[in-house]
Design an enzyme around this catalytic site. Structure first.
Site, PDB file in Angstrom:
ATOM      1  N   GLU A 277      82.345  54.663  65.840  1.00 46.50           N
ATOM      2  CA  GLU A 277      83.090  54.237  64.644  1.00 46.50           C
ATOM      3  C   GLU A 277      82.558  54.949  63.398  1.00 46.50           C
ATOM      4  O   GLU A 277      83.329  55.334  62.521  1.00 46.50           O
ATOM      5  CB  GLU A 277      83.028  52.717  64.470  1.00 46.50           C
ATOM      6  CG  GLU A 277      83.488  51.896  65.680  1.00 46.50           C
ATOM      7  CD  GLU A 277      84.791  52.361  66.328  1.00 46.50           C
ATOM      8  OE1 GLU A 277      85.623  52.981  65.632  1.00 46.50           O
ATOM      9  OE2 GLU A 277      84.963  52.104  67.537  1.00 46.50           O
ATOM     10  N   TYR A 365      90.512  60.272  74.555  1.00 43.26           N
ATOM     11  CA  TYR A 365      89.088  60.134  74.261  1.00 43.26           C
ATOM     12  C   TYR A 365      88.255  61.125  75.078  1.00 43.26           C
ATOM     13  O   TYR A 365      87.525  61.947  74.527  1.00 43.26           O
ATOM     14  CB  TYR A 365      88.601  58.721  74.626  1.00 43.26           C
ATOM     15  CG  TYR A 365      89.091  57.624  73.725  1.00 43.26           C
ATOM     16  CD1 TYR A 365      88.262  57.113  72.731  1.00 43.26           C
ATOM     17  CD2 TYR A 365      90.343  57.066  73.867  1.00 43.26           C
ATOM     18  CE1 TYR A 365      88.679  56.084  71.904  1.00 43.26           C
ATOM     19  CE2 TYR A 365      90.777  56.040  73.042  1.00 43.26           C
ATOM     20  CZ  TYR A 365      89.940  55.555  72.058  1.00 43.26           C
ATOM     21  OH  TYR A 365      90.358  54.543  71.236  1.00 43.26           O
TER      22      TYR A 365
HETATM   23  N1  BES Z   1      90.273  53.566  66.599  1.00 40.76           N
HETATM   24  C1  BES Z   1      89.842  52.982  67.821  1.00 40.76           C
HETATM   25  C2  BES Z   1      90.453  51.639  68.099  1.00 40.76           C
HETATM   26  C3  BES Z   1      91.957  51.636  68.295  1.00 40.76           C
HETATM   27  C4  BES Z   1      92.583  52.648  68.976  1.00 40.76           C
HETATM   28  C5  BES Z   1      92.702  50.579  67.810  1.00 40.76           C
HETATM   29  C6  BES Z   1      93.961  52.615  69.122  1.00 40.76           C
HETATM   30  C7  BES Z   1      94.064  50.547  67.968  1.00 40.76           C
HETATM   31  C8  BES Z   1      94.701  51.577  68.620  1.00 40.76           C
HETATM   32  C9  BES Z   1      88.334  52.838  67.862  1.00 40.76           C
HETATM   33  O1  BES Z   1      87.650  53.853  67.219  1.00 40.76           O
HETATM   34  C10 BES Z   1      87.924  52.898  69.300  1.00 40.76           C
HETATM   35  O2  BES Z   1      88.172  53.891  69.929  1.00 40.76           O
HETATM   36  N2  BES Z   1      87.332  51.820  69.826  1.00 40.76           N
HETATM   37  C11 BES Z   1      86.916  51.774  71.204  1.00 40.76           C
HETATM   38  C12 BES Z   1      85.434  51.975  71.359  1.00 40.76           C
HETATM   39  C13 BES Z   1      85.037  53.405  71.446  1.00 40.76           C
HETATM   40  C14 BES Z   1      83.524  53.519  71.545  1.00 40.76           C
HETATM   41  C15 BES Z   1      85.657  54.120  72.616  1.00 40.76           C
HETATM   42  C16 BES Z   1      87.237  50.380  71.717  1.00 40.76           C
HETATM   43  O3  BES Z   1      87.521  49.499  70.922  1.00 40.76           O
HETATM   44  O4  BES Z   1      87.182  50.192  72.933  1.00 40.76           O
HETATM   45 ZN    ZN Z   2      87.827  55.705  68.074  1.00 42.77          ZN
END
Ligand code: BES
Ligand code: ZN
Length: 595
Positions: A277, A365
């Site tokens: 984040e 990702y």
């Molecule tokens: N920006 C994302 C969360 C998100 C993505 C919210 C798409 C809504 C729609 C955040 O940065 C994220 O990727 N969170 C991941 C954790 C990360 C370490 C892979 C999560 O919440 O699982």
């Molecule tokens: Zn993210």
């Protein structure tokens, strides 16, 4: 909300996104913009000459909501909209005191990404449009409002305080232009602990000490990130620990990252989410995907950056483990998307008919991060770091496309006539527009994980009893890998053997416990299964609860259990989690002919 507009098309009505909002009134007017000095705040403006205007809320369609059309006389430059959110506003979760850690006060938080900001704010809800804002929040006195913006210290009471129902007022300013999905607000009983002059933690009083311990490396993470990606431009960096129903691991709201409490493992083993984040402060919040079809530009770059931060703070072996775990996640995801090559593509192109959230997989990702790793390996870290920093710097506060990234790679990394990338076997087009993992992907090598995998294999194939496992130097990530390597059909006898030796059913690391309970459900291991109702009713993070519901949905008898747990737990979930689980249960019911 009062929007000040930059009029580019004077003869067109204004179109805003809304979803489940009651629009009460709309007026238009004019603000005189000072030619020098800072932009004026419209919060207290009384010289706008506001006049009612005609507006129309269009047909409500699934996912997108209802368009709000507003007639704009040619000369106006502000629009004031009075509106109310509703119980259906998907981007808000209102929690009762019982749903919080301290069980004392109610809680409210927003989640804007991807297209839910429109459910709490009529706006141009696209990552391609940015704005600055001022906000004033009134809350019942014992509560505190935290926004993903700069908090402005009150210069005196801004509201008469009524003794019967005292109100506290909080003012905020977001002075750097952001897209709508990064407008974030939380209200609740929140305390603060500083980590450094520019870093701190917001959490409920009982969670705060543990959270402050877990986040102790944050300032050093920031310094590492600044060395890698350039100066941190947002001022403060705080994190806010949400109640356990928060559906995500984390959300990169600017200046205040929102985090699930399930990261608080006690040993900083799950801080890669925070590194992630934090990294979004550069990749995502400074340079933003222009449309959600280029989501990988936010998440792939950030996942790569996250592991560079981890490497800088915790060393290469830990980063190598995280990379290898990521590779495992990617391979599993590609396997499950085997019949859908389109969803294996990074730059998949616009597909506006789909809910951006439903489409999200690990591909943007992990394949995105792997692509950058491949580039790094090819051109060398030093060259790659220059390129990465330059990409961020040249596109700060802009919205970017895959095409632009491709051009940047061609311009800065290809190496002219000698074509370095070609020599490494990297076909950029194949990475961005093809399915699967290209041959040129670097191998995932972590000696630690190889040793664990060997032990895991020996154990699950029956060669070694649990007593024979050599685990003295394992950390939480090792245990997670060990459990991820267990075949789904390991059998309850083997699980009992592990439990007797390592007490997994008493685990407090939510990620390890989550995988353990998934295995328990898949194998009908009853001491583990007994912990499932409690886990699923206290935690609402989608990534942790979804696999357990899926496991239970594999047999009609367990599906009944899942349904009864969901009947209890569902109302406490955020809509993101609730919708996912509902669809898993519905599909299983169809499969078993129960619907
Ligand atoms: N920006 C994302 C969360 C998100 C993505 C919210 C798409 C809504 C729609 C955040 O940065 C994220 O990727 N969170 C991941 C954790 C990360 C370490 C892979 C999560 O919440 O699982
Ligand atoms: Zn993210």
């Amino acid at each position: 909300v009062i929007w000040q507009l930059e009029r580019t098309m004077r003869d067109q009505p204004l179109l805003l996104d809304t979803s489940n909002l009651d629009i009460l009134s709309v007026r238009t007017g004019n603000v005189r913009i000072p030619s020098d000095g800072p932009p004026r705040s419209l919060l207290d403006a009384n010289d706008l000459s506001l006049m009612p205007t005609r507006f129309e809320l269009g047909k409500d369609v699934p996912v997108l909501g209802a368009p709000l059309w507003i007639d704009l006389p040619a000369h106006v430059n502000v629009v004031e909209i009075y509106y109310r959110t509703t119980a259906q506003s998907a981007g808000l979760q209102w929690l009762s005191p019982a749903q919080t850690d301290d069980r004392r006060s109610p809680f409210l938080y927003t989640q804007g990404q991807s297209i839910m900001a429109r459910s709490y704010l009529p706006c141009q809800d696209t990552p391609n449009v940015r704005f600055t804002y001022d906000a004033r929040i009134h809350v019942p006195a014992p509560l505190r409002a935290v926004m993903a913006a700069r908090a402005i210290e009150p210069s005196g009471p801004t509201r008469p305080v009524d003794a019967a129902s005292p109100v506290s007022t909080f003012n905020f300013a977001m002075e750097l232009p952001i897209p709508a999905y990064l407008v974030g607000l939380a209200v609740g009983e929140l305390d603060f602990a500083p980590i450094s002059p520019r870093v701190g933690i917001w959490a409920s009083p009982t969670v705060l000490p543990k959270a402050a311990m877990e986040m102790g490396d944050l300032e050093s993470m920031m310094q590492a990130a600044e060395r890698l990606f350039g100066p941190y431009l947002w001022g403060r960096y705080d994190v806010l620990i949400l109640p356990p129903s928060f559906p995500l691991g984390g959300m990169e709201n600017p200046m205040v990252t929102f985090l699930t409490p399930t990261l608080l493992a006690g040993d900083r083993s799950l801080v890669s989410v925070v590194a992630h984040e934090l990294a979004h402060s550069w990749s995502g919040n400074l340079t933003t995907n222009a449309t959600w079809s280029d989501f990988w530009l936010n998440e792939g770059l950030t996942t790569y950056a996250e592991r560079r931060i981890i490497e800088a703070i915790y060393g290469l072996p830990r980063a190598a483990m995280e990379r290898a775990l990521g590779r495992q996640t990617l391979e599993a995801e590609l396997h499950s998307l085997a019949g859908e090559p389109q969803r294996q593509i990074l730059a998949a192109g616009p597909n506006f008919a789909l809910d951006p959230l439903d489409e999200i997989s690990d591909v943007p990702y992990e394949k995105g991060a792997l692509f950058l790793e491949a580039l790094e390996h090819c051109v060398g870290r030093e060259n790659f770091d220059v390129f990465f920093k330059q990409w961020i710097n040249e596109h700060g506060f802009q919205s970017v496309t895959s095409r632009q990234f491709e051009n940047a790679v061609e311009t800065h990394l290809k190496g002219g006539e000698s074509d370095k990338l070609r020599a490494c076997g990297i076909d950029v087009g194949q990475w961005l527009h093809g399915p699967g993992i290209p041959e040129s992907a670097p191998k995932a090598t972590s000696l630690e994980l190889q040793k664990i995998d060997l032990q895991s294999k020996n154990f699950s194939s029956g060669q070694t009893p649990a007593e024979g496992l050599e685990t003295s130097d394992w950390n939480a990530l090792s245990w997670l890998r060990f459990l991820k390597q267990m075949p789904d059909a390991i059998g309850s006898t083997k699980l009992a053997e592990l439990d007797a030796k390592f007490n997994f059913s008493g685990q407090t690391n939510a990620e390890i416990l989550g995988r353990w309970l998934e295995l328990a459900a898949l194998n009908h291991y009853s001491p583990g299964m007994q912990r499932i109702p409690d886990f699923l009713t206290t935690i609402g993070r989608r990534k942790l609860v979804e696999p357990i519901y899926r496991a239970l949905a594999q047999s009609p008898a367990d599906l009944a259990t899942a349904r009864s747990i969901f009947a209890q737990a569902g109302a406490g979930y955020h809509s993101l989690t609730r919708n996912t689980i509902e669809s898993i249960l519905r599909q299983a019911e169809v499969k078993y002919g129960q619907r």
